[in-house]
Design a protein around this motif. Sequence first.
Motif, PDB file in Angstrom:
ATOM      1  N   LEU A  96       0.824  -1.202   0.000  1.00 37.66           N
ATOM      2  CA  LEU A  96       0.000   0.000   0.000  1.00 37.66           C
ATOM      3  C   LEU A  96       0.862   1.257   0.000  1.00 37.66           C
ATOM      4  CD1 LEU A  96      -2.880  -1.113   2.383  1.00 37.66           C
ATOM      5  CD2 LEU A  96      -2.843  -1.099  -0.131  1.00 37.66           C
ATOM      6  N   ASN A  97       2.006   1.204   0.684  1.00 38.34           N
ATOM      7  CA  ASN A  97       2.952   2.320   0.629  1.00 38.34           C
ATOM      8  C   ASN A  97       3.539   2.459  -0.770  1.00 38.34           C
ATOM      9  OD1 ASN A  97       3.651   3.754   3.364  1.00 38.34           O
ATOM     10  ND2 ASN A  97       3.138   1.643   3.850  1.00 38.34           N
ATOM     11  N   PHE A  98       3.798   1.343  -1.416  1.00 40.22           N
ATOM     12  CA  PHE A  98       4.269   1.322  -2.800  1.00 40.22           C
ATOM     13  C   PHE A  98       3.241   2.025  -3.700  1.00 40.22           C
ATOM     14  CE2 PHE A  98       3.799  -1.074  -6.814  1.00 40.22           C
ATOM     15  CZ  PHE A  98       5.018  -0.819  -7.418  1.00 40.22           C
ATOM     16  N   CYS A  99       1.971   1.678  -3.550  1.00 43.19           N
ATOM     17  CA  CYS A  99       0.907   2.308  -4.340  1.00 43.19           C
ATOM     18  C   CYS A  99       0.837   3.804  -4.058  1.00 43.19           C
ATOM     19  CB  CYS A  99      -0.433   1.648  -4.055  1.00 43.19           C
ATOM     20  SG  CYS A  99      -0.578  -0.031  -4.694  1.00 43.19           S
ATOM     21  N   SER A 100       0.965   4.179  -2.803  1.00 44.53           N
ATOM     22  CA  SER A 100       0.930   5.589  -2.423  1.00 44.53           C
ATOM     23  C   SER A 100       2.096   6.347  -3.049  1.00 44.53           C
ATOM     24  CB  SER A 100       0.975   5.706  -0.895  1.00 44.53           C
ATOM     25  OG  SER A 100       0.955   7.048  -0.501  1.00 44.53           O
ATOM     26  N   THR A 101       3.273   5.757  -3.018  1.00 41.17           N
ATOM     27  CA  THR A 101       4.465   6.367  -3.605  1.00 41.17           C
ATOM     28  C   THR A 101       4.292   6.549  -5.109  1.00 41.17           C
ATOM     29  OG1 THR A 101       5.908   5.481  -1.893  1.00 41.17           O
ATOM     30  CG2 THR A 101       6.952   6.041  -3.988  1.00 41.17           C
ATOM     31  N   LEU A 102       3.796   5.509  -5.771  1.00 38.92           N
ATOM     32  CA  LEU A 102       3.583   5.596  -7.214  1.00 38.92           C
ATOM     33  C   LEU A 102       2.503   6.617  -7.564  1.00 38.92           C
ATOM     34  CD1 LEU A 102       3.801   2.012  -8.712  1.00 38.92           C
ATOM     35  CD2 LEU A 102       5.175   4.007  -9.287  1.00 38.92           C
ATOM     36  N   LYS A 103       1.428   6.645  -6.808  1.00 39.00           N
ATOM     37  CA  LYS A 103       0.358   7.619  -7.064  1.00 39.00           C
ATOM     38  C   LYS A 103       0.905   9.034  -6.919  1.00 39.00           C
ATOM     39  CE  LYS A 103      -4.188   9.112  -5.432  1.00 39.00           C
ATOM     40  NZ  LYS A 103      -4.479   9.818  -6.612  1.00 39.00           N
ATOM     41  N   ASN A 104       1.702   9.254  -5.899  1.00 41.95           N
ATOM     42  CA  ASN A 104       2.310  10.558  -5.686  1.00 41.95           C
ATOM     43  C   ASN A 104       3.229  10.928  -6.856  1.00 41.95           C
ATOM     44  OD1 ASN A 104       2.879  12.887  -3.889  1.00 41.95           O
ATOM     45  ND2 ASN A 104       4.940  12.006  -3.866  1.00 41.95           N
ATOM     46  N   LEU A 106       3.334   9.421 -10.105  1.00 41.65           N
ATOM     47  CA  LEU A 106       2.707   9.365 -11.432  1.00 41.65           C
ATOM     48  C   LEU A 106       1.457  10.237 -11.555  1.00 41.65           C
ATOM     49  CD1 LEU A 106       2.859   5.506 -12.042  1.00 41.65           C
ATOM     50  CD2 LEU A 106       4.356   7.257 -13.051  1.00 41.65           C
ATOM     51  N   GLY A 107       0.779  10.456 -10.437  1.00 45.43           N
ATOM     52  CA  GLY A 107      -0.478  11.189 -10.469  1.00 45.43           C
ATOM     53  C   GLY A 107      -1.679  10.292 -10.687  1.00 45.43           C
ATOM     54  N   ASP A 108      -1.496   9.152 -11.353  1.00 49.47           N
ATOM     55  CA  ASP A 108      -2.594   8.247 -11.681  1.00 49.47           C
ATOM     56  C   ASP A 108      -2.055   6.820 -11.729  1.00 49.47           C
ATOM     57  OD1 ASP A 108      -4.773   6.876 -12.698  1.00 49.47           O
ATOM     58  OD2 ASP A 108      -4.929   8.054 -14.531  1.00 49.47           O
ATOM     59  N   LEU A 109      -2.566   5.964 -10.871  1.00 48.24           N
ATOM     60  CA  LEU A 109      -2.088   4.572 -10.832  1.00 48.24           C
ATOM     61  C   LEU A 109      -2.458   3.783 -12.080  1.00 48.24           C
ATOM     62  CD1 LEU A 109      -2.678   3.731  -7.073  1.00 48.24           C
ATOM     63  CD2 LEU A 109      -0.486   4.012  -8.248  1.00 48.24           C
ATOM     64  N   ASP A 110      -3.403   4.270 -12.864  1.00 52.25           N
ATOM     65  CA  ASP A 110      -3.730   3.597 -14.124  1.00 52.25           C
ATOM     66  C   ASP A 110      -2.608   3.727 -15.147  1.00 52.25           C
ATOM     67  OD1 ASP A 110      -6.163   2.551 -13.340  1.00 52.25           O
ATOM     68  OD2 ASP A 110      -7.294   4.297 -14.001  1.00 52.25           O
ATOM     69  N   ARG A 111      -1.624   4.543 -14.864  1.00 56.20           N
ATOM     70  CA  ARG A 111      -0.452   4.650 -15.748  1.00 56.20           C
ATOM     71  C   ARG A 111       0.487   3.457 -15.607  1.00 56.20           C
ATOM     72  NH1 ARG A 111       2.835   9.758 -15.370  1.00 56.20           N
ATOM     73  NH2 ARG A 111       3.904   8.671 -17.045  1.00 56.20           N
ATOM     74  N   VAL A 112       0.304   2.642 -14.567  1.00 52.96           N
ATOM     75  CA  VAL A 112       1.151   1.462 -14.402  1.00 52.96           C
ATOM     76  C   VAL A 112       0.742   0.427 -15.446  1.00 52.96           C
ATOM     77  CG1 VAL A 112       1.886  -0.408 -12.866  1.00 52.96           C
ATOM     78  CG2 VAL A 112       1.490   1.899 -11.946  1.00 52.96           C
ATOM     79  N   LYS A 113       1.661   0.133 -16.338  1.00 49.22           N
ATOM     80  CA  LYS A 113       1.411  -0.820 -17.421  1.00 49.22           C
ATOM     81  C   LYS A 113       1.737  -2.243 -16.976  1.00 49.22           C
ATOM     82  CE  LYS A 113       2.632  -1.435 -22.284  1.00 49.22           C
ATOM     83  NZ  LYS A 113       3.412  -0.849 -23.393  1.00 49.22           N
ATOM     84  N   LYS A 114       2.779  -2.386 -16.124  1.00 50.80           N
ATOM     85  CA  LYS A 114       3.192  -3.715 -15.662  1.00 50.80           C
ATOM     86  C   LYS A 114       4.061  -3.570 -14.423  1.00 50.80           C
ATOM     87  CE  LYS A 114       3.681  -8.185 -16.047  1.00 50.80           C
ATOM     88  NZ  LYS A 114       2.566  -8.990 -15.581  1.00 50.80           N
TER      89      LYS A 114
END
Length: 183
Positions: A96-104, A106-114
């Motif tokens: 969940l911290n990983f997701c929070s870091t990426l959201k911060n 990238l701005g949008d977690l849907d940008r994660v392709k893989k």
Amino acid sequence: MLRNCLKRRSWSVLSLQRPCRLRRSVHVERRLEELGYVLPPPPKSQANYVQCNQVGDIVYVAGQLPMSVDGKLSTGIVGRDVTLEQAQDAAKLAALNFCSTLKNYLGDLDRVKKVVKVVGFVASDTSFTEHHLVINGFSNTMGEVFGPEVGPHARSAVGHNILPLNSCVEVEAIVQVTDAKAN
């Protein structure tokens, strides 16, 4: 071109123009909400490093610790102070911290392709040998959150005698992202 678009089961065709525009069937932030997950605040670097480092479409995410929403860190040595189940829960918190870091970042977690590669570190007693099961807490969360096309990844799980801040788990990862305009 259209045939290539239709082969991807987790995507739907939005346009027949070239190149084809695709949309994921899993919207990550909606999925987090459906799962009842609340992202903790994005962590701050504890030393001289950045949380994310991007090269092209690859983002290297620094090691994430199991910090809860209220700021409590899961600490201890797995196999001595921390049970397997508690360590798996800690690995989920690291996810969940990983997701929070990426959201911060990238701005949008849907940008994660893989989610490409995960390395999990477990602070463990020398007799503990189930590091791979601990890091399943992270891996399973990636599958739940990002779905079966994006979440599965290559992985290593390694035991250590101690981790930063006496954390029981630390997980770093590499992800591939889409361009902001491709969403």
